[in-house]
Motif scaffolding. Structure first.
Motif, PDB file in Angstrom:
ATOM      1  N   THR A 298       1.349  -0.360  -5.133  1.00 59.27           N
ATOM      2  CA  THR A 298       1.182  -1.264  -3.979  1.00 59.27           C
ATOM      3  C   THR A 298       0.145  -2.354  -4.258  1.00 59.27           C
ATOM      4  OG1 THR A 298      -0.455   0.232  -3.025  1.00 59.27           O
ATOM      5  CG2 THR A 298       1.807   0.466  -2.253  1.00 59.27           C
ATOM      6  N   MET A 299      -0.801  -2.077  -5.186  1.00 61.85           N
ATOM      7  CA  MET A 299      -1.837  -3.081  -5.459  1.00 61.85           C
ATOM      8  C   MET A 299      -2.497  -2.764  -6.796  1.00 61.85           C
ATOM      9  SD  MET A 299      -4.978  -4.274  -2.996  1.00 61.85           S
ATOM     10  CE  MET A 299      -5.729  -2.716  -2.812  1.00 61.85           C
ATOM     11  N   VAL A 300      -2.897  -3.819  -7.531  1.00 58.58           N
ATOM     12  CA  VAL A 300      -3.649  -3.626  -8.774  1.00 58.58           C
ATOM     13  C   VAL A 300      -4.928  -4.441  -8.663  1.00 58.58           C
ATOM     14  CG1 VAL A 300      -3.654  -3.909 -11.284  1.00 58.58           C
ATOM     15  CG2 VAL A 300      -1.521  -3.302 -10.105  1.00 58.58           C
ATOM     16  N   GLU A 301      -6.099  -3.778  -8.825  1.00 57.08           N
ATOM     17  CA  GLU A 301      -7.395  -4.475  -8.753  1.00 57.08           C
ATOM     18  C   GLU A 301      -7.979  -4.579 -10.150  1.00 57.08           C
ATOM     19  OE1 GLU A 301     -10.141  -3.537  -5.220  1.00 57.08           O
ATOM     20  OE2 GLU A 301      -8.895  -1.767  -5.434  1.00 57.08           O
ATOM     21  N   ASN A 302      -8.361  -5.773 -10.535  1.00 51.74           N
ATOM     22  CA  ASN A 302      -8.919  -6.007 -11.860  1.00 51.74           C
ATOM     23  C   ASN A 302     -10.443  -5.880 -11.816  1.00 51.74           C
ATOM     24  OD1 ASN A 302      -9.836  -6.978 -14.259  1.00 51.74           O
ATOM     25  ND2 ASN A 302      -8.824  -8.974 -14.122  1.00 51.74           N
ATOM     26  N   LEU A 303     -10.992  -4.868 -12.533  1.00 50.74           N
ATOM     27  CA  LEU A 303     -12.447  -4.685 -12.555  1.00 50.74           C
ATOM     28  C   LEU A 303     -13.060  -5.221 -13.845  1.00 50.74           C
ATOM     29  CD1 LEU A 303     -12.890  -1.015 -11.227  1.00 50.74           C
ATOM     30  CD2 LEU A 303     -12.865  -3.133  -9.932  1.00 50.74           C
ATOM     31  N   GLY A 304     -12.291  -5.932 -14.632  1.00 50.90           N
ATOM     32  CA  GLY A 304     -12.801  -6.408 -15.918  1.00 50.90           C
ATOM     33  C   GLY A 304     -12.316  -5.501 -17.032  1.00 50.90           C
TER      34      GLY A 304
END
Ligand code: ATP
Length: 376
Positions: A298-304
């Protein structure tokens, strides 16, 4: 030397039970962190130990001596506040030496001691400045130096890093760890920041609504949380928790929910026992063919360096943490492997951790006594 013992300490403000029957043993030289969400009673507990707040009931012992009713200045404890509480009109040297002047030490003894403590905290070049001419980190070190100058048995610290920016906070964390090692003193440290607790504590006492929820090393709390509260508080993002059922199949036990069917390293035999299952985000290993957990991104968060992949699994959304690029695309199906050793189970009513017999346990399971029991 400072061994602190807190016995059934409570504090009520009118109708509010801020601290409820807290008992703790803090060994000499420990770095104990009082951790918990806002309003859980951490500061009130620390202030009672410092002598700034009268307990409603219970006792405080310092090296076996009952200090519950002693005034703060007679407790051999030094307090460092979030606000630093420095005197703006005094120089750094005068601020650091203040507790010794109040105790009428000689001028020469004060100067010698101030210089020694200032050198330890790399404040020597700043001794003639006033607090307004210092950075936040330097002010915080002056407050620490003022606490150290008396050579107290224990340091009580209430969120001393919360006014610093992220970079300085991380540098000061490392300084405090080094300082604790060098001084060998007892540190009692209040924070709501789990990173501070995990990185600095020799032990953490996690408070929930005024009571101790779990006490142990950072590893014990992270790896074997005693309850869903501990599991959900530690970890960023926290442990995924979802309702599931444990049942026997093909000679083994499995935990099952919509989209989840994972093996468990458990020897007990159980039929359809409802549980709360828990899996940490870093223990969901991406595997296109993995069958243990299957869902839709549902979502992909980029933390580096890493990505957080949010996945709809049946009625719940789970979060997985994976090195970037994880290769997950929003809207597409995805699968995860789960190491059975990293599945946590909790009682759905009490929220307490369930213990089970591992297959390697020598005692044969008693079929009738094979229900999971919460850890006392
Ligand atoms: P925070 O991280 O936000 O500082 P905390 O865990 O340190 O929170 P405390 O400040 O100890 O929590 O407060 C615990 C509870 O006691 C809260 O509900 C608070 O509102 C209440 N409380 C604290 N001090 C007083 C006071 N002097 N009078 C009335 N209630 C108080």
């Amino acid at each position: 030397m400072a061994r602190l013992r807190i016995e059934a300490l409570s504090k009520s403000f009118g109708g509010t039970d801020a601290v409820r029957e807290v008992s703790l043993d803090i060994a000499d030289g420990e770095f104990l962190v009082l951790l918990g969400p806002s309003g859980c009673g951490k500061s009130t507990l620390l202030r009672m130990i410092a002598g700034l707040e009268d307990p409603t009931s219970g006792r405080i012992l310092l090296d076996g001596r009952d200090i519950t009713t002693e005034p703060p200045q007679r407790r051999d404890l030094a307090m460092v506040f979030q606000s630093y509480a420095l005197y703006p009109h005094l120089t750094v040297a005068k601020n650091i030496g203040f507790p010794l002047r109040a105790r009428r030490h000689s001028r020469a003894a004060i100067a010698e001691r101030v210089e020694r403590v200032a050198a330890t905290l790399e404040l020597s070049p700043l001794l003639d400045r006033r607090p307004a001419a210092l950075s936040g980190g330097q002010r915080q070190r002056v407050a620490l130096a003022r606490a150290m100058v008396r050579d107290p048995g224990a340091f009580l610290m209430d969120e001393p890093l919360s006014n610093l920016d992220a970079k300085l906070r991380s540098a000061t964390r490392a300084e405090l760890i080094g300082l604790h090692r060098r001084l060998g003193a007892t540190f009692l440290y209040v924070t709501h920041d789990q990173v501070e607790a995990m990185t600095m504590a020799t032990r953490i006492a996690l408070l929930n609504a005024g009571a101790v929820e779990q006490v142990g090393t950072p590893e014990e709390l992270y790896d074997r949380p005693r309850s869903t509260f501990v599991a959900g508080f530690l970890g960023s993002p926290p442990m995924n928790l979802f309702p599931a059922v444990v049942h026997s199949r093909d000679g083994g036990l499995r935990v099952r929910a919509d989209g989840v069917d994972a093996a468990l390293p458990i020897a007990d035999r159980v039929d359809d026992q409802p549980v709360i299952a828990g899996i940490r985000p870093e223990q969901l290993r991406l595997d296109p063919d993995g069958g243990a957990v299957r869902g839709r991104v549902t979502m992909v968060e980029n933390l580096g360096s890493e990505e957080l992949v949010h996945v709809e699994v049946g009625a719940t959304t789970l979060c997985a943490r994976a090195p970037r690029p994880a290769g997950a695309r929003v809207g597409e199906p995805i699968g995860f492997r789960v190491d059975p050793a990293h599945v946590h189970l909790f009682d759905p009513d009490s929220g307490l951790r369930l213990t089970w017999r591992a297959p390697s346990d020598t005692a044969a399971p008693e079929p009738d006594a094979a229900r999971a029991v919460p850890v006392p």
